[in-house]
Design an enzyme around this catalytic site. Structure first.
Site, PDB file in Angstrom:
ATOM      1  N   ASN A 290     -41.042  13.890 -65.169  1.00  0.00           N
ATOM      2  CA  ASN A 290     -40.650  12.495 -64.928  1.00  0.00           C
ATOM      3  C   ASN A 290     -41.834  11.538 -65.065  1.00  0.00           C
ATOM      4  O   ASN A 290     -41.658  10.397 -65.492  1.00  0.00           O
ATOM      5  CB  ASN A 290     -39.987  12.360 -63.554  1.00  0.00           C
TER       6      ASN A 290
ATOM      7  N   ARG B 113     -44.002  15.617 -50.589  1.00  0.00           N
ATOM      8  CA  ARG B 113     -44.559  15.323 -49.279  1.00  0.00           C
ATOM      9  C   ARG B 113     -43.662  14.350 -48.556  1.00  0.00           C
ATOM     10  O   ARG B 113     -43.145  13.417 -49.174  1.00  0.00           O
ATOM     11  CB  ARG B 113     -45.932  14.623 -49.426  1.00  0.00           C
ATOM     12  N   ILE B 114     -43.508  14.558 -47.261  1.00  0.00           N
ATOM     13  CA  ILE B 114     -42.837  13.550 -46.441  1.00  0.00           C
ATOM     14  C   ILE B 114     -43.912  12.540 -46.054  1.00  0.00           C
ATOM     15  O   ILE B 114     -45.031  12.933 -45.689  1.00  0.00           O
ATOM     16  CB  ILE B 114     -42.199  14.194 -45.194  1.00  0.00           C
TER      17      ILE B 114
ATOM     18  N   HIS C 198     -34.435  11.526 -56.672  1.00  0.00           N
ATOM     19  CA  HIS C 198     -33.915  12.721 -55.995  1.00  0.00           C
ATOM     20  C   HIS C 198     -32.805  13.363 -56.829  1.00  0.00           C
ATOM     21  O   HIS C 198     -31.918  12.661 -57.323  1.00  0.00           O
ATOM     22  CB  HIS C 198     -33.373  12.340 -54.610  1.00  0.00           C
TER      23      HIS C 198
ATOM     24  N   ASP D  90     -35.002  11.389 -47.711  1.00  0.00           N
ATOM     25  CA  ASP D  90     -34.090  10.937 -48.774  1.00  0.00           C
ATOM     26  C   ASP D  90     -32.975  10.039 -48.238  1.00  0.00           C
ATOM     27  O   ASP D  90     -31.822  10.130 -48.665  1.00  0.00           O
ATOM     28  CB  ASP D  90     -33.474  12.145 -49.508  1.00  0.00           C
TER      29      ASP D  90
ATOM     30  N   GLU E  71     -32.486  12.329 -65.296  1.00  0.00           N
ATOM     31  CA  GLU E  71     -33.587  11.726 -64.530  1.00  0.00           C
ATOM     32  C   GLU E  71     -34.568  11.004 -65.457  1.00  0.00           C
ATOM     33  O   GLU E  71     -35.089   9.944 -65.116  1.00  0.00           O
ATOM     34  CB  GLU E  71     -34.351  12.820 -63.769  1.00  0.00           C
TER      35      GLU E  71
HETATM   36  C1  GRF Z   1     -37.186  16.133 -60.031  1.00  0.00           C
HETATM   37  O1  GRF Z   1     -36.014  16.883 -60.151  1.00  0.00           O
HETATM   38  C2  GRF Z   1     -37.060  15.082 -58.976  1.00  0.00           C
HETATM   39  O2  GRF Z   1     -35.754  14.621 -58.815  1.00  0.00           O
HETATM   40  C3  GRF Z   1     -37.495  15.805 -57.729  1.00  0.00           C
HETATM   41  O3  GRF Z   1     -38.516  16.657 -58.161  1.00  0.00           O
HETATM   42  C4  GRF Z   1     -38.328  16.984 -59.518  1.00  0.00           C
HETATM   43  C5  GRF Z   1     -39.627  16.716 -60.225  1.00  0.00           C
HETATM   44  O4  GRF Z   1     -39.629  17.182 -61.543  1.00  0.00           O
HETATM   45  N1  GRF Z   1     -37.872  14.890 -56.680  1.00  0.00           N
HETATM   46  P1  GRF Z   1     -40.877  16.867 -62.489  1.00  0.00           P
HETATM   47  O5  GRF Z   1     -42.113  17.341 -61.756  1.00  0.00           O
HETATM   48  O6  GRF Z   1     -40.907  15.402 -62.748  1.00  0.00           O
HETATM   49  O7  GRF Z   1     -40.634  17.659 -63.741  1.00  0.00           O
END
Ligand code: GRF
Length: 213
Positions: free
Chosen positions: A16, A93-94, A111, A147, A175
């Site tokens: 991402n 991390r929270i 998420h 979340d 995503e």
């Molecule tokens: C994603 O599925 C995101 O929704 C979650 O952690 C994952 C991260 O994937 N919070 P990447 O490290 O971006 O490939």
């Protein structure tokens, strides 16, 4: 040079982060990644930025006794940049209350579920176990809960007898569109993050807006 500065926090693979880097490099982009922070110096995400001119803040959380101490150090480093938005993209991390208050109404998280369903981990597995008709990904504001912050937007897909791996890949693909789309809208001033509500193009969205790609 884009003027809206985002900082991205990551812990793992960084696909991402990659989608945000690609999106910010496009000529139509309005945002700039001013730094990437991680709690995991071995994160694959960091390898993705080797050839890019993006500063890295790498702080090993295991060297800190408490969440608060680690977050304080991370916040100190982040504050050296002029950050408009903090994007959690696979940041495992929270966040402490103090950290969230320092970046009030400026933190969003990605998420892998249709929140409020399935906060926390193993969302794909839970969808399969419960034989849910739909699955998806959500971008939401970050508050002190797990979340739980106001939902900005989501994308859903039909769960068509996929294997765990197929489902995970499908969600990753959406995503990679959803997160840059929402960051772009925020950078254009079209989404306002407030305490309890999210305004998109001046309209109030109580449970987030559906993004269809
Ligand atoms: C994603 O599925 C995101 O929704 C979650 O952690 C994952 C991260 O994937 N919070 P990447 O490290 O971006 O490939």
């Amino acid at each position: 040079m884009n003027t809206f500065n985002i900082a991205v926090l990551v812990s793992g693979n960084g696909s991402n982060l990659q989608s945000l880097m690609d999106s910010s490099a496009a000529s139509s982009s309005n945002f700039n990644i001013c730094c990437v922070g991680t709690n995991n110096p071995n994160a694959n995400a960091l390898k993705r930025i080797k050839n890019n001119d993006i500063p890295i803040i790498s702080i090993d959380h295991s060297k800190y006794e408490t969440r608060e101490e680690f977050d304080k150090k991370m916040a100190e480093e982040l504050k050296k940049f002029n950050i408009d938005l903090l994007v959690l993209a696979g940041y495992m991390r929270i966040l402490s209350k103090e950290f969230i208050n320092l970046f009030k109404n400026k933190i969003i998280n990605l998420h892998p579920s249709l929140l409020p369903k399935y906060p926390g981990l193993n969302t794909h597995k839970k969808v399969l176990e419960n034989n849910d008709a739909y699955h998806g990904a959500t971008v939401h504001c970050v508050d002190e809960g797990l979340d739980t912050g106001s939902i900005i937007g989501y994308t859903k897909i039909k769960n068509l007898n996929y294997s765990l791996e197929e489902l995970e890949n499908k969600i990753h693909k959406i995503e990679h569109k959803l997160l840059p789309a929402i960051v772009s809208l925020i950078s254009e001033g079209r989404i306002e993050l407030q305490n309890e509500t999210v305004l998109i193009d001046k309209g109030v969205f109580k449970n987030g807006k559906e993004f269809i790609f």
